[in-house]
Design an enzyme around this catalytic site. Structure first.
Site, PDB file in Angstrom:
ATOM      1  N   GLU A 198      -0.296  12.336  15.396  1.00  0.00           N
ATOM      2  CA  GLU A 198      -1.277  12.404  14.117  1.00  0.00           C
ATOM      3  C   GLU A 198      -2.663  12.489  14.576  1.00  0.00           C
ATOM      4  O   GLU A 198      -3.694  13.264  13.976  1.00  0.00           O
ATOM      5  CB  GLU A 198      -1.404  10.919  13.551  1.00  0.00           C
ATOM      6  CG  GLU A 198      -1.506   9.699  14.373  1.00  0.00           C
ATOM      7  CD  GLU A 198      -1.116   8.505  13.797  1.00  0.00           C
ATOM      8  OE1 GLU A 198      -0.003   8.514  12.945  1.00  0.00           O
ATOM      9  OE2 GLU A 198      -1.588   7.555  14.218  1.00  0.00           O
ATOM     10  N   GLY A 233       0.601  -1.106   0.253  1.00  0.00           N
ATOM     11  CA  GLY A 233      -0.173   0.086   0.028  1.00  0.00           C
ATOM     12  C   GLY A 233       0.956   1.354  -0.071  1.00  0.00           C
ATOM     13  O   GLY A 233       1.920   1.149  -0.738  1.00  0.00           O
ATOM     14  N   HIS A 289       6.195   1.068  12.006  1.00  0.00           N
ATOM     15  CA  HIS A 289       5.461   1.918  13.006  1.00  0.00           C
ATOM     16  C   HIS A 289       5.525   0.833  14.367  1.00  0.00           C
ATOM     17  O   HIS A 289       5.388  -0.218  14.091  1.00  0.00           O
ATOM     18  CB  HIS A 289       4.048   2.046  12.869  1.00  0.00           C
ATOM     19  CG  HIS A 289       3.297   2.867  13.880  1.00  0.00           C
ATOM     20  ND1 HIS A 289       3.535   3.671  14.899  1.00  0.00           N
ATOM     21  CD2 HIS A 289       1.821   2.633  14.256  1.00  0.00           C
ATOM     22  CE1 HIS A 289       2.719   4.353  15.439  1.00  0.00           C
ATOM     23  NE2 HIS A 289       1.462   3.561  15.407  1.00  0.00           N
TER      24      HIS A 289
HETATM   25  N1  NDP Z   1       0.852   5.666   5.389  1.00  0.00           N
HETATM   26  C1  NDP Z   1       1.895   6.151   5.703  1.00  0.00           C
HETATM   27  O1  NDP Z   1       2.258   6.863   5.151  1.00  0.00           O
HETATM   28  C2  NDP Z   1       2.700   5.464   6.969  1.00  0.00           C
HETATM   29  C3  NDP Z   1       2.326   4.403   7.242  1.00  0.00           C
HETATM   30  N2  NDP Z   1       3.401   3.895   8.485  1.00  0.00           N
HETATM   31  C4  NDP Z   1       3.140   2.388   8.802  1.00  0.00           C
HETATM   32  O2  NDP Z   1       3.195   1.541   7.800  1.00  0.00           O
HETATM   33  C5  NDP Z   1       2.470   0.271   7.837  1.00  0.00           C
HETATM   34  C6  NDP Z   1       1.615   0.227   6.550  1.00  0.00           C
HETATM   35  O3  NDP Z   1       0.604   1.058   6.297  1.00  0.00           O
HETATM   36  P1  NDP Z   1       0.095   1.675   5.141  1.00  0.00           P
HETATM   37  O4  NDP Z   1       1.379   1.725   4.173  1.00  0.00           O
HETATM   38  O5  NDP Z   1      -0.489   3.091   5.360  1.00  0.00           O
HETATM   39  O6  NDP Z   1      -0.986   0.513   4.916  1.00  0.00           O
HETATM   40  P2  NDP Z   1      -1.712   0.481   3.476  1.00  0.00           P
HETATM   41  O7  NDP Z   1      -3.460   0.359   4.096  1.00  0.00           O
HETATM   42  O8  NDP Z   1      -1.758   1.728   2.713  1.00  0.00           O
HETATM   43  O9  NDP Z   1      -1.498  -0.918   2.721  1.00  0.00           O
HETATM   44  C7  NDP Z   1      -1.558  -2.013   3.433  1.00  0.00           C
HETATM   45  C8  NDP Z   1      -1.160  -3.133   2.419  1.00  0.00           C
HETATM   46  O10 NDP Z   1      -1.456  -4.450   3.261  1.00  0.00           O
HETATM   47  C9  NDP Z   1      -2.261  -5.333   2.541  1.00  0.00           C
HETATM   48  N3  NDP Z   1      -2.908  -6.022   3.014  1.00  0.00           N
HETATM   49  C10 NDP Z   1      -3.901  -5.672   4.000  1.00  0.00           C
HETATM   50  N4  NDP Z   1      -4.747  -6.891   4.716  1.00  0.00           N
HETATM   51  C11 NDP Z   1      -3.665  -7.926   4.323  1.00  0.00           C
HETATM   52  C12 NDP Z   1      -3.855  -9.487   4.493  1.00  0.00           C
HETATM   53  N5  NDP Z   1      -4.795  -9.821   5.328  1.00  0.00           N
HETATM   54  N6  NDP Z   1      -2.807 -10.085   3.999  1.00  0.00           N
HETATM   55  C13 NDP Z   1      -2.082  -9.486   3.058  1.00  0.00           C
HETATM   56  N7  NDP Z   1      -1.860  -8.381   2.715  1.00  0.00           N
HETATM   57  C14 NDP Z   1      -2.682  -7.517   3.165  1.00  0.00           C
HETATM   58  C15 NDP Z   1      -2.979  -4.390   1.468  1.00  0.00           C
HETATM   59  O11 NDP Z   1      -3.494  -5.192   0.264  1.00  0.00           O
HETATM   60  P3  NDP Z   1      -4.749  -5.220  -0.371  1.00  0.00           P
HETATM   61  O12 NDP Z   1      -4.933  -4.397  -1.620  1.00  0.00           O
HETATM   62  O13 NDP Z   1      -4.977  -6.557  -0.689  1.00  0.00           O
HETATM   63  O14 NDP Z   1      -5.855  -4.629   0.789  1.00  0.00           O
HETATM   64  C16 NDP Z   1      -2.084  -3.301   1.108  1.00  0.00           C
HETATM   65  O15 NDP Z   1      -1.219  -3.651   0.113  1.00  0.00           O
HETATM   66  C17 NDP Z   1       1.685   0.674   9.175  1.00  0.00           C
HETATM   67  O16 NDP Z   1       2.349  -0.015  10.337  1.00  0.00           O
HETATM   68  C18 NDP Z   1       1.580   2.082   9.172  1.00  0.00           C
HETATM   69  O17 NDP Z   1       1.538   2.447  10.639  1.00  0.00           O
HETATM   70  C19 NDP Z   1       4.311   4.369   8.914  1.00  0.00           C
HETATM   71  C20 NDP Z   1       4.484   5.854   8.510  1.00  0.00           C
HETATM   72  C21 NDP Z   1       3.643   6.343   7.573  1.00  0.00           C
HETATM   73  C1  LIG Z   2       0.765  11.505  10.024  1.00  0.00           C
HETATM   74  C2  LIG Z   2       0.320  10.193   9.700  1.00  0.00           C
HETATM   75  C3  LIG Z   2       1.350   9.177   9.774  1.00  0.00           C
HETATM   76  O1  LIG Z   2       1.779   8.953  11.140  1.00  0.00           O
HETATM   77  C4  LIG Z   2       2.669   9.256   9.000  1.00  0.00           C
HETATM   78  C5  LIG Z   2       2.170   9.615   7.494  1.00  0.00           C
HETATM   79  O2  LIG Z   2       3.608   9.548   9.463  1.00  0.00           O
HETATM   80  C6  LIG Z   2       0.561   7.666   9.144  1.00  0.00           C
HETATM   81  O3  LIG Z   2       0.583   6.841  10.301  1.00  0.00           O
HETATM   82  O4  LIG Z   2       0.073   7.780   8.250  1.00  0.00           O
END
Ligand code: NDP
Ligand SMILES: CC[C@](O)(C(C)=O)C(=O)O
EC number: 1.1.1.86
Length: 337
Positions: free
Chosen positions: A194, A26, A107
């Site tokens: 956040e 994602g 995270h």
């Molecule tokens: N968003 C951000 O910018 C930030 C996120 N984080 C951390 O990064 C981590 C990921 O977050 P984020 O990138 O936002 O997540 P997203 O929701 O954007 O992406 C999640 C991914 O996981 C897949 N997925 C979901 N459920 C399953 C499952 N049961 N089995 C296999 N694959 C699965 C989804 O695929 P599908 O298409 O199949 O649903 C998707 O590819 C978290 O720990 C978050 O706290 C940290 C800093 C910033």
């Molecule tokens: C501010 C949101 C965040 O903490 C980030 C982009 O760092 C997240 O978990 O998506």
């Protein structure tokens, strides 16, 4: 003074001969996988069948079910949503993790709140980019990087920090600076930030400003530009030059208003409520509430998501942004589909 690491402190050789499995594709998953590959690291992607799987294949990755990807990996980076990590970890990751391999997170939520307790034979490392995934990718392709935090929870091999820094270099973070922290500090500051400022605080401030102006009879389009659109331009100035940099660029009239009126909006009451939010993050009440919400099927979350989508600022904003082709172009890269 925080301990900081830059390009010279990290060596990609620590990842030579190793395969990194990025689990999830994602926001963070696609960015970290693509950046690592462009930095010369061997990457596979672990997923369930669906939209992300198809995208990762279109981007040229070898994609496997999660357990298969873990079996092939020396470093496993879990980039699934926080609320699904525990189940997937227990069922598909833990049984296949090689002793001496490394388990990475972006995270600290599930480690810090004891939802995931990894085997003592693996390194456990946090590389938390301080920016949304789509920017982690975009900024890397522009030759720069998004800063990140690094923490070692468990050092089974004695190499955890070296591998962590190599990974941070691979995603471009050492170009901007990597700060050493703990899982506890990252989790608590991230959740607080956040909620109080970056997502919760800012959206409520924008809506309060917009509603104050429109309820007083001003045109919604003007209220949108004043309270939302221009905020980005003001934040860009702060990003580049701090609060003083922003104040240098705005008029003296705006700067005077900033000093005398800002404190009346964000008053002692707001600070007291921020302290209360921080307490709820620290004592685990927020984590408990979020875990419970997921167990109950996310009814409250889905209701609030719908309500927020229908706020008048969203209606007027989407019409106005149609005319801003440059914003629309960026939207394709920055908004989660
Ligand atoms: N968003 C951000 O910018 C930030 C996120 N984080 C951390 O990064 C981590 C990921 O977050 P984020 O990138 O936002 O997540 P997203 O929701 O954007 O992406 C999640 C991914 O996981 C897949 N997925 C979901 N459920 C399953 C499952 N049961 N089995 C296999 N694959 C699965 C989804 O695929 P599908 O298409 O199949 O649903 C998707 O590819 C978290 O720990 C978050 O706290 C940290 C800093 C910033
Ligand atoms: C501010 C949101 C965040 O903490 C980030 C982009 O760092 C997240 O978990 O998506």
């Amino acid at each position: 003074m925080a301990k900081m690491y830059y390009e010279k402190d990290a060596d990609l050789k620590a990842l030579e001969g190793k395969t990194v499995a990025v689990i999830g594709y994602g926001s963070q998953g696609h960015a970290q996988a693509l950046n690592l590959r462009d930095s010369g690291v061997d990457v596979v992607v672990g997923l369930r069948p669906g939209k992300s799987w198809e995208q990762a294949e279109r981007d040229g990755f070898a994609v496997y079910p999660v357990d298969e990807a873990v079996k092939r990996a020396d470093v496993v980076q879990i980039l699934l949503p926080d609320e699904v990590q525990t189940k997937v970890y227990k069922e598909q990751i833990a049984p296949h993790l090689k002793p001496g391999s490394a388990l990475f997170f972006s995270h600290g939520f599930n480690i810090h709140f004891g939802q995931i307790v990894p085997d003592q034979s693996v390194d456990v490392v946090l590389i938390a980019p301080k920016g949304p995934g789509h920017l982690v990718r975009r900024v890397y392709t522009e030759g720069f990087g998004v800063p990140a935090l690094i923490a070692v929870h468990q050092d089974a091999t004695g190499e955890a920090m070296r591998i962590g820094l190599a990974y941070a270099k691979g995603i471009g973070a050492t170009r901007a600076g990597v700060i050493e922290t703990t899982f506890k500090e990252e989790t608590e500051t991230d959740l607080f930030g956040e909620q109080a400022v970056l997502c919760g605080g800012v959206t409520q401030l924008i809506k309060a400003g917009f509603e104050t102006l429109t309820e007083a009879g001003y045109q919604p389009e003007i209220a949108y530009f004043e309270c939302l659109h221009e905020l980005k331009l003001i934040v860009d100035l702060m990003y580049e030059g701090g609060l003083s940099g922003m104040r240098y660029s705005v008029s003296d009239t705006a700067e005077y208003g900033d000093y005398v009126s800002g404190k009346r909006v964000i008053d002692e009451g707001v600070r007291e409520r921020m302290k209360q939010l921080l307490k709820e993050v620290q004592d685990g009440s927020f984590a408990k509430r979020w875990i419970g919400e997921n167990e109950r099927g996310r009814q409250e979350f889905n209701r609030m998501r719908e309500e927020e989508k229908n706020h008048p600022i969203e209606q007027v904003g989407s019409k106005l942004r149609e005319m801003m082709v440059w914003v629309d172009g960026k939207k394709k890269e920055t908004v989660k589909s």
